[in-house]
Design a protein around this motif. Structure first.
Motif, PDB file in Angstrom:
ATOM      1  N   GLN A  26       0.831  -1.201   0.000  1.00  0.00           N
ATOM      2  CA  GLN A  26       0.000   0.000   0.000  1.00  0.00           C
ATOM      3  C   GLN A  26       0.867   1.252   0.000  1.00  0.00           C
ATOM      4  O   GLN A  26       1.942   1.280   0.607  1.00  0.00           O
ATOM      5  CB  GLN A  26      -0.905   0.012   1.236  1.00  0.00           C
ATOM      6  N   GLU A  28       2.036   4.898   1.223  1.00  0.00           N
ATOM      7  CA  GLU A  28       2.087   5.474   2.575  1.00  0.00           C
ATOM      8  C   GLU A  28       1.196   6.712   2.647  1.00  0.00           C
ATOM      9  O   GLU A  28       1.670   7.847   2.791  1.00  0.00           O
ATOM     10  CB  GLU A  28       3.538   5.830   2.931  1.00  0.00           C
ATOM     11  N   ILE A  32      -6.279   5.621   2.925  1.00  0.00           N
ATOM     12  CA  ILE A  32      -5.802   4.812   1.811  1.00  0.00           C
ATOM     13  C   ILE A  32      -6.627   5.129   0.562  1.00  0.00           C
ATOM     14  O   ILE A  32      -7.846   5.235   0.617  1.00  0.00           O
ATOM     15  CB  ILE A  32      -5.868   3.300   2.162  1.00  0.00           C
ATOM     16  N   ALA A 129       6.792  10.327   3.964  1.00  0.00           N
ATOM     17  CA  ALA A 129       7.078   8.957   4.386  1.00  0.00           C
ATOM     18  C   ALA A 129       8.244   8.320   3.641  1.00  0.00           C
ATOM     19  O   ALA A 129       8.660   7.218   3.977  1.00  0.00           O
ATOM     20  CB  ALA A 129       5.831   8.097   4.188  1.00  0.00           C
ATOM     21  N   GLN A 491      -2.800  -2.944   8.468  1.00  0.00           N
ATOM     22  CA  GLN A 491      -2.049  -2.158   7.490  1.00  0.00           C
ATOM     23  C   GLN A 491      -2.150  -0.661   7.781  1.00  0.00           C
ATOM     24  O   GLN A 491      -1.201   0.090   7.528  1.00  0.00           O
ATOM     25  CB  GLN A 491      -2.530  -2.495   6.088  1.00  0.00           C
ATOM     26  N   ARG A 495       1.017   2.043   8.332  1.00  0.00           N
ATOM     27  CA  ARG A 495       1.147   3.372   7.719  1.00  0.00           C
ATOM     28  C   ARG A 495       1.146   4.484   8.757  1.00  0.00           C
ATOM     29  O   ARG A 495       1.644   5.584   8.510  1.00  0.00           O
ATOM     30  CB  ARG A 495       0.008   3.584   6.720  1.00  0.00           C
TER      31      ARG A 495
END
Length: 526
Positions: A26, A28, A32, A129, A491, A495
């Motif tokens: 995924q 960052e 999302i 990130a 997840q 993140r």
């Protein structure tokens, strides 16, 4: 041999049956995005990258400001360079944005300023990130298409009980923008204090602004109209609308300290809690207040409260003027009187071309469906959500559990609130599921979105503010923006780690879910 082969086939079937969208790597980004694809290669961002603006100059300027503030990278409008960041308008996107990172270019496309802004935010999060190499920020070549799940993505802040001031509010707006939240509901009046300047009635602040939840004689604290305008401007730059709340007919104690002639009385525990529902002078007074407030807020929405009136309407049944009103208007009980008051004040807002917003106590009132929004907050009264939808009201969902951020985050915390033993940990915020309420298919379009509320009875200082807000604000963002099939709490937690680094750099006193003792729970002493 057969068993071994059968086991292998079963394993392969299970492996390929995994939800690929969730299982794949995924970006960052919180929240999302809707779709994302990681391609080969990387974009190296340094001070030689040029900014190209075909459209959306305000969003380009915001990117420049935040790249310098967050990344210490100057970004100039230069087209004749080998590497560029391009922001441009495309008409075939209904909402949201696309972000395409390639070796020599980053392209943000959107149909409007809001979409372009959210594309900028996603780029900033990826950069924040990312890893650095030789003084360059390394961006993986993501291709992202993104748009929000809900239109209403909100935070409410109560500043009647404790006043925080313009810089703290701006800091909150910065984080709302970073998480693509778009509605700041500002609770500016309540029993402890009146926090917005009204020029026609100056004692509302000079007298009604005195005190807070724990110190009734604390010096008057409030926002001037110029400060209000500055916060509205600052929010607009970040694609956030600001909606004021002027609470009525209950929670009026601070206003009634200033102008007692408009008081409808109260109870022993809640003195002077209500505005008087049967005096024409009260309606004229409040209409003038709302007229001034409306001029400061371009959102064309105003929240009038309408909650918990029964806490302090004990004088109404004994008041000759109220009894006369009930007879003349054929009102049968105090709830009818309450609704009568609210409907009249709503009519005032409609004359200003405003929508009226109200807590779920008003789901039974006779208000026009196209001009009213109901906020369902009583998680223990699901029937109020059902009633709001049954009556056709657009509805914002903000149940106490888990969206009252003054509630405890873990069981051994001591200074926040619980409801029958329930509290609001980060995981509960993240895993909130509207599908659990069995909303009829034909009513789903009435759910505008979700909002978290920070009531401040137990929030006397900035440390406690930070501790309760961060990182639950990030979990809220993913609930209201991201599609259900993309959500995964483990997840999300992966993140989240880099966001805690950002909070640390900004000197926030945040709650750390990975190390709960990192910042001990701030003590609340009333």
């Amino acid at each position: 041999m057969y068993l071994a082969k059968h086991f292998l086939l079963s394993f392969l079937f299970a492996l390929f049956s995994l939800d690929f969208t969730v299982a794949q790597q995924q970006p960052e980004i919180i929240p999302i995005p809707t779709t994302y694809l990681l391609n080969q290669g990387e974009f190296q961002w340094d001070n030689k990258v040029g900014l190209v603006l075909e459209n959306f100059p305000n969003q380009g300027n915001y990117l420049q400001q935040e790249a310098l503030r967050l990344l210490n990278l100057p970004l100039q409008e230069i087209e004749s360079v080998s590497k560029t960041i391009l922001i441009r308008k495309v008409n075939d996107l209904k909402e949201g944005y696309t972000l395409d990172i390639q070796q020599n270019s980053v392209t943000i496309e959107a149909a409007d300023e809001t979409g372009a802004f959210y594309g900028v935010i996603s780029l900033l999060q990826l950069a924040h990130a990312s890893k650095e190499k030789n003084g360059k920020i390394i961006l993986p070549n993501w291709k992202i298409q993104d748009s929000p799940k809900y239109e209403w993505r909100g935070i409410m802040l109560d500043e009647s009980r404790y006043f925080f001031g313009m810089e703290k509010v701006k800091q909150l707006l910065d984080h709302m923008a970073y998480y693509k939240l778009n509605t700041f509901h500002w609770h500016l009046t309540d029993a402890p204090g009146w926090r917005i300047e009204i020029k026609n009635f100056p004692k509302l602040t000079t007298v009604g602004g005195i005190g807070n939840q724990s110190e009734p004689n604390a010096p008057a604290a409030y926002y001037t109209q110029e400060e209000i305008k500055e916060i509205v401007r600052y929010a607009r730059e970040r694609m956030i609308r600001v909606i004021p709340e002027i609470d009525m007919p209950g929670h009026a104690t601070a206003a009634n300290r200033a102008y007692p002639e408009h008081s409808g009385g109260g109870s022993e525990k809640y003195p002077d809690f209500t505005f008087h529902p049967a005096k024409e002078t009260t309606y004229a007074y409040l209409s003038q207040i709302l007229h001034e407030v409306d001029a400061l807020f371009p959102s064309n929405m105003m929240h009038l409260g309408g909650d918990e009136v029964s806490f302090g309407n004990q004088m109404w049944p004994k008041d000759p003027d109220v009894l006369r009103l009930m007879e003349n208007e054929r009102l049968t009980d105090m709830k009818d009187v309450e609704d009568y008051f609210f409907e009249r004040m709503a009519d005032t807002l409609f004359r200003f071309s405003n929508k009226v917003l109200a807590w779920d106590e008003m789901a039974s009132a006779n208000l026009p469906k196209d001009k009213t929004i109901i906020f369902w907050w009583r998680h223990d009264k699901k029937e109020q959500l059902s009633l709001s939808l049954k009556n056709g009201y657009p509805t914002v969902v903000c149940p106490r559990i888990p969206f009252y951020f003054d509630f405890l985050q873990q069981e051994d915390h001591k200074y926040g609130r619980k409801w029958a033993g329930a509290y609001a940990p980060l995981e509960a915020v993240y895993n909130f599921d509207m599908d659990a309420f069995g909303i009829k298919k034909e009513d789903e379009n009435l759910i505008l979105g979700i909002q978290a509320n920070l009531w401040t009875e137990t929030v006397p200082n900035e440390d406690r503010f930070d501790f309760l807000m961060y990182p639950r604000i990030a979990a809220l963002a993913e609930v209201v923006w991201s599609q259900n099939e993309n959500q995964s709490y483990p997840q999300f937690m992966e993140r989240l780690e880099v966001h805690l680094d950002k909070y640390k750099a900004e000197k926030l006193y945040y709650y750390n879910p990975f190390d709960p003792d990192h910042h001990p729970e701030p003590v609340y002493e009333p």
